[in-house]
Design an enzyme around this catalytic site. Structure first.
Site, mmCIF file in Angstrom:
data_model
loop_
_atom_site.group_PDB
_atom_site.id
_atom_site.type_symbol
_atom_site.label_atom_id
_atom_site.label_comp_id
_atom_site.label_asym_id
_atom_site.label_seq_id
_atom_site.Cartn_x
_atom_site.Cartn_y
_atom_site.Cartn_z
ATOM 1 C CE LYS A 25 -3.566 -2.485 -0.323
ATOM 2 N NZ LYS A 25 -4.575 -2.859 0.785
HETATM 3 C C1 LIG Z 1 -5.468 -3.836 1.135
HETATM 4 C C2 LIG Z 1 -6.935 -3.848 1.022
HETATM 5 C C3 LIG Z 1 -7.877 -4.056 2.207
HETATM 6 C C4 LIG Z 1 -7.371 -4.747 3.423
HETATM 7 O O1 LIG Z 1 -6.283 -4.205 4.230
HETATM 8 P P1 LIG Z 1 -5.365 -5.373 4.913
HETATM 9 O O2 LIG Z 1 -4.415 -4.345 5.695
HETATM 10 O O3 LIG Z 1 -4.569 -5.940 3.816
HETATM 11 O O4 LIG Z 1 -6.100 -6.181 5.751
HETATM 12 C C5 LIG Z 1 -9.367 -3.786 2.195
HETATM 13 N N1 LIG Z 1 -9.731 -3.245 1.140
HETATM 14 C C6 LIG Z 1 -8.972 -2.767 0.074
HETATM 15 C C7 LIG Z 1 -9.746 -2.153 -1.266
HETATM 16 C C8 LIG Z 1 -7.607 -3.080 0.014
HETATM 17 O O5 LIG Z 1 -7.016 -2.854 -1.325
#
Ligand SMILES: *Cc1c(COP(=O)(O)O)cnc(C)c1O
Length: 386
Positions: free
Chosen positions: A201
Site C-alpha cells: 500500500k
Molecule cells: C488492502 C485492502 C484491504 C485490506 O487491508 P489489509 O491491511 O491487507 O487487511 C481492504 N480493502 C482494499 C480495497 C484493499 O486494497
C-alpha cells in the site's frame, strides 16, 4: 535476465529502524506503546490537520490495528451489523472489503461501478436500497464504498443517497491514503473509514491498518473490541466477544518512520502516472485511467491502470500482461468483481456491466515510488512493441 520490475514494492524512508530500536531499548515490545500513540497522532494530523477540515471532522480519532481488514470488521461491529443484516458493498474491489460482512453473519449486497472513477455508482446504489427495502422490508445496515487504486469515488452523490435513507457509510480507504475529494482527505467522509498499511500500500507497517472513528468515545469502543473486550475489573471479565486486533508497537515504529516519506511517495506515484500518460499518448487502443477533470478528484494514483481495447489496439490486455512478464515486469489484471467470485455467488447484485468489462480489459502497471523514469520507459516500450 533483466532486473525485475515489481508492481508496488514497499520502500523505507530511513527512520523506521530508529523507532523500532527505541521500542526495544524501552522494552515496549507489545501491542501498545509510544510508537502506536505517535503513529495514530501523525495519521490524524495528516488526515484532518490540514486546516480545511470541517467542524464535523474535529472529533475524529484514529485507532491503529493489525490490518485494514480488522478495521473494516470493527467498523461493521461498531455500526451494529449482525446476523441477518444486509450491507451494501462496492463489487469492484479486493475481497477484504466484503469478507468482514460475512464474518458478522450478514449478507453483502454488491453494487456496480460508474465509468468515471470506477467506484460505486450512486444511481445503482439508490436502486439497490429501494429494491432491498421492497424485497426484505428492511434497509441495508451500512454502505461500503471503495476508492479503488486511490481514485476517490463520487462522494457527494454517494453520501447524499446514504443520508437520504439514513444509512451509515463505512469508507474503504485502504488504497487511498493521501487522496483527496474537494480538498478533503479520503478517509474522513464516512462515519468510519478503514486504512491499510499492508506491504504494497501507500505506506506500510509490514502489515497493519487503522480505523478512523467519529469521536473519542467511538475510538475507545473500537479499542475495547480490538483488545479482547475486557471489562473494567481487576480480573478478566467479558460481556462481549472481543478480538486481538491491536497494532504492535514494533509495527507502529515502521509506520511512524513511513509518515516522513508519505507525501514524497504520493507525489512520486502521481509523477509516475503522469509519465505513463505522456509516454502512452498516441498508442492506439491503450488508455490510462485518469481522474475526472475539474479539480474535485485528486487521486494518489496508488497504481496506474490501463485499459486495452482489443479491436483498436490489435492486441488484448492478456497479450500485454504476458509480454511484460516475458520482460520480467510484474503487472496484474484489475480486481475481479465480487459478484463474479464463487464465494459470493449467492449475494444480491445490482449491475450495469462496468466492472465486468473493466476486469476483461484492464491492467495495473508497476507504480512503486522507487521506480525510475527508465523503468517506466522499459514498461512502455514493451507495450509499444506489441
Ligand atoms: C488492502 C485492502 C484491504 C485490506 O487491508 P489489509 O491491511 O491487507 O487487511 C481492504 N480493502 C482494499 C480495497 C484493499 O486494497
Amino acid at each position: 535476465m533483466k532486473n525485475r520490475i515489481w508492481l508496488s514494492l514497499a520502500h523505507m524512508g530511513g527512520r523506521e529502524q530508529e523507532f523500532i530500536q527505541e521500542a526495544f531499548d524501552t522494552n515496549w515490545v507489545v501491542p501498545l506503546g509510544p510508537n502506536v500513540n505517535a503513529f495514530e497522532k501523525a495519521l490524524r494530523d495528516f488526515l484532518i490537520g490540514n486546516g480545511k477540515l470541517k467542524v464535523e471532522n474535529e472529533g475524529k480519532q484514529v485507532v491503529a490495528l493489525s490490518a485494514g481488514t480488522a478495521a473494516l470488521h470493527l467498523g461493521l461491529i461498531l455500526l451494529g451489523v449482525g446476523e441477518g443484516d444486509e450491507v451494501i458493498c462496492q463489487s469492484f474491489t479486493f475481497s477484504a472489503s466484503a469478507n468482514p460482512i460475512a464474518y458478522q453473519g450478514a449478507t453483502p449486497v454488491f453494487v456496480d461501478s460508474e465509468e468515471d472513477t470506477w467506484n460505486m455508482d450512486p444511481v445503482l446504489l439508490e436502486e439497490a436500497i429501494k429494491d432491498r427495502l421492497e424485497k426484505t422490508g428492511r434497509l441495508p445496515k451500512a454502505i461500503i464504498p471503495v476508492h479503488l487504486y486511490g481514485m476517490p469515488g463520487k462522494l457527494d452523490e454517494i453520501l447524499e443517497v446514504a443520508g437520504r435513507y439514513n444509512i451509515p457509510v463505512l469508507e474503504d480507504s485502504a488504497e487511498a491514503l493521501g487522496s483527496e475529494y474537494k480538498g478533503r482527505k479520503c478517509g474522513t467522509f464516512g462515519v468510519y473509514a478503514a486504512l491499510s498499511f499492508n506491504g504494497n500500500k501507500i505506506i506500510t507497517t509490514s502489515g497493519g491498518g487503522a480505523l478512523v472513528c467519529p469521536s473519542e468515545e467511538r475510538a475507545k469502543r473500537a479499542l475495547f473490541y480490538a483488545t479482547q473486550a475486557r471489562e473494567q475489573a481487576p480480573h478478566y471479565q467479558h460481556e462481549k466477544i472481543g478480538y486481538n486486533y491491536r497494532m504492535s508497537n514494533i509495527c507502529a515504529g515502521i509506520g511512524r518512520g513511513q509518515m516522513f516519506v508519505l507525501e514524497e511517495h504520493v507525489a512520486r506515484r502521481r509523477e509516475i502516472h503522469d509519465l505513463y500518460v505522456k509516454l502512452l499518448d498516441g498508442v492506439k487502443g491503450v488508455k490510462v485511467m485518469c481522474q475526472p477533470e475539474g479539480g474535485d478528484f485528486n487521486s494518489n494514483y496508488w497504481l496506474t491502470c490501463i485499459t486495452v481495447d482489443p479491436e483498436e489496439a490489435g492486441f488484448t490486455r492478456e497479450d500485454v500482461r504476458l509480454a511484460l512478464d516475458g520482460d520480467n515486469i510484474e503487472s496484474r489484471p484489475l480486481w475481479k468483481p465480487m459478484h463474479l467470485q464463487p464465494v459470493f455467488k449467492e449475494a444480491p447484485f445490482y449491475g450495469n456491466g462496468t466492472s465486468e468489462r473493466l476486469f476483461e480489459i484492464g491492467l495495473c502497471l508497476p507504480s512503486g515510488p522507487m521506480l525510475t523514469d527508465q523503468d517506466i520507459e522499459r514498461v512502455v516500450k514493451v507495450i509499444c512493441d506489441l
